[in-house]
Scaffold this motif. Structure first.
Motif, PDB file in Angstrom:
ATOM      1  N   GLU A 147     -18.928   3.774   5.378  1.00  0.00           N
ATOM      2  CA  GLU A 147     -17.910   2.582   5.681  1.00  0.00           C
ATOM      3  C   GLU A 147     -18.441   1.443   5.309  1.00  0.00           C
ATOM      4  O   GLU A 147     -17.808   0.486   4.755  1.00  0.00           O
ATOM      5  N   MET A 148     -19.961   0.973   5.560  1.00  0.00           N
ATOM      6  CA  MET A 148     -20.445  -0.195   4.979  1.00  0.00           C
ATOM      7  C   MET A 148     -21.921   0.207   4.290  1.00  0.00           C
ATOM      8  O   MET A 148     -22.590   0.661   5.174  1.00  0.00           O
ATOM      9  N   SER A 156     -17.529  -9.785  -0.602  1.00  0.00           N
ATOM     10  CA  SER A 156     -16.892  -8.769   0.124  1.00  0.00           C
ATOM     11  C   SER A 156     -15.375  -9.004   0.501  1.00  0.00           C
ATOM     12  O   SER A 156     -14.531  -8.227   0.213  1.00  0.00           O
ATOM     13  N   TYR A 187     -12.594  -6.286  -0.742  1.00  0.00           N
ATOM     14  CA  TYR A 187     -11.554  -5.812   0.130  1.00  0.00           C
ATOM     15  C   TYR A 187     -10.257  -6.214  -0.092  1.00  0.00           C
ATOM     16  O   TYR A 187      -9.273  -5.450  -0.083  1.00  0.00           O
ATOM     17  N   ARG A 202      -7.807  -3.486   1.224  1.00  0.00           N
ATOM     18  CA  ARG A 202      -8.204  -3.042   2.552  1.00  0.00           C
ATOM     19  C   ARG A 202      -7.400  -3.649   3.852  1.00  0.00           C
ATOM     20  O   ARG A 202      -6.771  -4.651   3.698  1.00  0.00           O
ATOM     21  N   GLN A 222      -8.301  -6.403   8.717  1.00  0.00           N
ATOM     22  CA  GLN A 222      -9.623  -6.798  10.038  1.00  0.00           C
ATOM     23  C   GLN A 222     -10.966  -6.968   9.238  1.00  0.00           C
ATOM     24  O   GLN A 222     -11.546  -7.699   9.803  1.00  0.00           O
ATOM     25  N   GLN A 223     -11.423  -6.126   8.233  1.00  0.00           N
ATOM     26  CA  GLN A 223     -12.483  -6.214   7.430  1.00  0.00           C
ATOM     27  C   GLN A 223     -12.659  -7.719   6.998  1.00  0.00           C
ATOM     28  O   GLN A 223     -13.877  -8.173   6.833  1.00  0.00           O
ATOM     29  N   LEU A 255     -13.428 -10.188   9.427  1.00  0.00           N
ATOM     30  CA  LEU A 255     -14.593 -10.179   9.885  1.00  0.00           C
ATOM     31  C   LEU A 255     -15.560 -10.849   9.040  1.00  0.00           C
ATOM     32  O   LEU A 255     -16.441 -11.655   9.613  1.00  0.00           O
TER      33      LEU A 255
END
Length: 576
Positions: free
Chosen positions: A379-380, A536, A540, A545, A548-549, A552
C-alpha cells in the motif's frame, strides 16, 4: 542485421582484444588510453551506421518500428534488478537462520549441515552480487570515489582472504611488497580490494599445490603514485588460444572437473572494467601446466596520515542495544521472524508493523528508539513512510533514526532515498555484525540527541529547507533572495487554499495541476519533506486514487508547512 554486419562486429570485438593486449605491452598508460578512446569512437560510429534503418525501413503502415536494440539493455538491467531483489529476500532468511542455527548447540552432523546451507547460500549471493556489479559497471552507474586509505591494510586483508581460502592445501602464499609504497594513498580502496579478491579467488580455484605470489611495486612522483601488481600462481594454466577471450563477459576457460560450473564467467570481466574505470590497465600471461600471472597498474594520488578518517572509539559490545525499543516495518514473515529473534537476543523490545499506517499510529503511542524500514511495503512504500515520520507533528517522532533494510541494491543511489529522510541502509542479506554495529551507532546517537535539544533542532531546520541553490541563482543579492522567498510563501499559501477547494469538488485534474505548479519552488529551496508530500499528491491524483489518500497527504502538508515557514525565516535571518 545482415550476416556480413554481424561478422564485422565480431571482428571488431577481436580487434579490440588485440589492441588491448598491444596497448598493455607496448604503450604507456596515457598512450593506451588515447588509443582505446579513438577505437571506441570508431566502433560506436560504425555500430550506429550498421543498426540505422535504411530508407524505407523502420516503418510499418506509417508507424515507426520500435528500436528494440536501444531499449533492450535498459529492460535487461531492470529485469536483473527486480530478479535480484526477489532472490535476495529469501536468501536473507536462509543465511540469517543458518547463522542462528550455527550459534546454537548442535551435534557434529547438524553443524555440518548448517554450515553447508550457509556456504551454498553465500555462494549464490556471490553470483547475484557479481551479476549486479557487472550490470552497474556496464551501464556506467558504478561511481569511483576518492578517499585517503592505507594500502597496507588492503593488502593485509587480501592476504588473509587467500590464507583462509587455501585451508589445509599444500599451497604457499608469498608476498614481495616494495618498501617504496606510500603509507597513504587517495583513491577507491573498495574497488582495489574487489580486484585483488577476484584475482586471488581465481588463483585459489585453480591451484591445488605450489605457490600463489603477490608482488607490488611503486613508481612515485611528488603528488602521485602508480602501483604495479602481479599475482602469480602455479596452477593448471590457460591455453594460448583462450587467453584473448578470458576478459570477455560470461566466458569460462576449459575447466577441470573439480571447478567446472563455478561462477558464471563474469569475474575477470568485472576486474578489467574496475581497473579501466580507475585509469589503469591489465594483462595476463599463462602456460598450461605451469601457471598464470595477472599484471595490472593503477594510478593514485599520495595522501597524508592526518587525512585518514579517525577510527570510531570501540565500546563494550555486550549491552549497547540492551533496552532499545525498535519498530520493524516488515511484511515478509520469514524476515520478520529473523529480525525479531536477532533483536530479542540482543536485549531489544520489538514492535512490528505489517503496514505503514499502523506503524505511524504506533509511533504516537510508544516511545521508539530506532526504526528498521523495509522499502517494499504493501500500500505505501518505505520511502513515503520515512517522509511521514519526518513530517510528524511530534518532534520526538520526527527525529527517530530510520535504517532502511532492503534487498534493492539501487535504493541508496536514488533521489527518493536522499529526500525521504532515511538515515542509512543495510542491504539484504546482511551479517549480524553489520546489523548490530549500525543499530548500535544510531541508538547511541539518538540517545545523545535526546539529551541535547538545541543541536537536534538545528539539524531538523537544516533538513527542512536549504537556500543555498536559490542564493546562487540570485548571485548573492539578498534582497532578491528575500523577495523570491516571499513569493514562494505566497504560492504555498495559495496552493493550500486551492487544494481545499479542489478536494471539496473532487477535482483530480485541478489537484494534479496545482501540485505540479508548486513542485519547482519546493525543489529550489530543497524542502524535501514538503516536496515528498506534494509529489504524493501529484502521483495519487494522476493515478486517479481515492481522495482519502490525497486528503491524508494534504493534512500532513498543512501540519508541516508552519515548520517550513519557520525554517525559511531562520535561514533568511542568518543571511542578514
Amino acid at each position: 542485421m545482415p550476416i556480413q554486419s554481424k561478422d564485422l562486429l565480431e571482428q571488431l570485438a577481436d580487434l579490440q582484444l588485440a589492441l588491448e593486449g598491444f596497448s598493455f605491452d607496448q604503450l604507456t598508460a596515457r598512450e593506451a588510453t588515447a588509443l582505446k578512446a579513438s577505437f571506441e569512437q570508431f566502433r560506436n560510429h560504425l555500430e550506429t551506421q550498421l543498426w540505422k534503418p535504411s530508407p524505407g525501413q523502420g516503418h510499418t503502415h506509417g508507424h515507426p518500428i520500435p528500436q528494440q536494440q536501444d531499449q533492450a539493455p535498459q529492460e535487461t538491467n531492470s529485469l536483473i534488478a527486480a530478479v535480484s531483489h526477489d532472490i535476495r529476500t529469501p536468501l536473507n532468511g536462509i543465511i540469517g537462520f543458518s547463522d542462528l542455527l550455527r550459534e546454537d548447540t548442535l551435534s557434529p552432523k547438524q553443524r555440518e549441515y548448517a554450515e553447508a546451507i550457509g556456504a551454498a547460500s553465500r555462494s549464490m549471493l556471490g553470483m547475484v552480487n557479481e551479476l549486479l556489479l557487472y550490470t552497474r559497471l556496464k551501464a556506467g552507474r558504478e561511481a569511483v570515489v576518492e578517499v585517503p586509505f592505507r594500502i597496507s591494510q588492503i593488502l593485509e586483508e587480501a592476504g588473509d582472504f587467500v590464507k583462509r581460502s587455501l585451508g589445509n592445501r599444500e599451497v604457499v602464499f608469498k608476498t614481495a611488497i616494495s618498501p617504496q609504497l606510500p603509507e597513504v594513498l587517495v583513491g577507491d580502496p573498495s574497488k582495489l580490494s574487489q580486484v585483488l579478491l577476484n584475482l586471488f579467488g581465481n588463483a585459489v580455484k585453480y591451484v591445488s599445490r605450489g605457490e600463489i605470489t603477490l608482488e607490488v611495486k611503486a613508481l612515485r612522483n611528488p603528488d602521485t603514485c602508480t602501483l604495479s601488481f602481479e599475482i602469480r600462481d602455479t596452477g593448471i594454466g590457460i591455453p594460448a588460444d583462450e587467453l584473448p577471450h578470458i576478459f570477455k563477459p560470461y566466458y569460462q576457460a576449459r575447466q577441470t572437473p573439480e571447478v567446472a560450473g563455478a561462477g558464471h564467467g563474469l569475474g575477470l570481466s568485472i576486474v578489467k572494467k574496475l581497473i579501466e574505470q580507475q585509469g589503469g590497465r591489465i594483462g595476463v600471461e599463462s602456460t598450461v601446466g605451469a601457471g598464470t600471472a595477472f599484471r595490472f597498474e593503477l594510478p593514485y594520488k599520495t595522501g597524508r596520515s592526518r587525512e585518514l578518517p579517525k577510527a570510531p572509539a570501540r565500546e563494550p559490545g555486550h549491552c549497547r542495544l540492551q533496552g532499545a525499543r525498535v519498530l520493524v516495518f516488515e511484511d515478509n514473515p520469514l524476515n520478520q521472524k529473523l529480525l525479531e529473534t536477532r533483536l530479542k537476543g540482543w536485549g531489544c523490545k520489538v514492535f512490528h508493523a505489517l503496514k505503514v499506517p499502523f506503524g505511524i499510529r504506533l509511533l504516537a503511542d510508544q516511545p521508539i528508539d530506532l526504526i528498521l524500514m523495509d522499502l517494499r511495503m504493501p500500500e505505501m512504500d518505505g520511502f513515503e513512510a520515512a517522509r511521514r515520520v519526518r513530517s510528524h507533528s511530534s518532534a520526538g517522532v520526527r527525529n527517530i533514526p530510520i535504517i532502511a533494510v532492503t534487498a534493492d541494491f539501487t535504493a541508496a543511489d536514488s533521489d527518493r532515498f536522499r529526500q525521504s529522510g532515511l538515515n542509512d541502509l543495510i542491504l539484504k542479506p546482511y551479517s549480524p555484525e553489520e546489523l548490530y554495529s549500525k543499530m548500535a551507532a544510531y541508538f547511541r546517537r539518538g540517545r545523545e540527541q535526546a539529551r541535547d535539544d538545541s543541536p537536534l533542532e538545528k539539524h531538523r531546520t537544516a533538513t527542512l529547507v536549504s537556500l543555498e541553490d536559490l542564493e546562487r541563482e540570485c548571485m548573492g543579492n539578498r534582497d532578491l533572495l528575500a523577495d523570491l522567498v516571499g513569493l514562494l510563501r505566497n504560492n504555498l499559501l495559495e496552493f493550500a487554499g486551492r487544494m481545499k477547494t479542489h478536494l471539496g469538488r473532487k477535482d483530480l485534474e485541478a489537484i494534479k495541476d496545482a501540485a505540479h505548479k508548486i513542485k519547482p519552488g519546493l525543489k529550489m529551496i530543497r524542502a524535501g519533506s514538503l516536496l515528498g508530500l506534494v509529489e504524493s499528491i501529484y502521483k495519487y491524483s494522476e493515478q486517479g486514487r481515492d481522495l482519502q489518500q490525497i486528503n491524508l497527504a494534504y493534512q500532513e502538508f498543512l501540519a508541516l508547512y508552519p515548520q517550513v515557514e519557520q525554517a525559511l525565516e531562520i535561514e533568511l535571518n542568518r543571511r542578514k
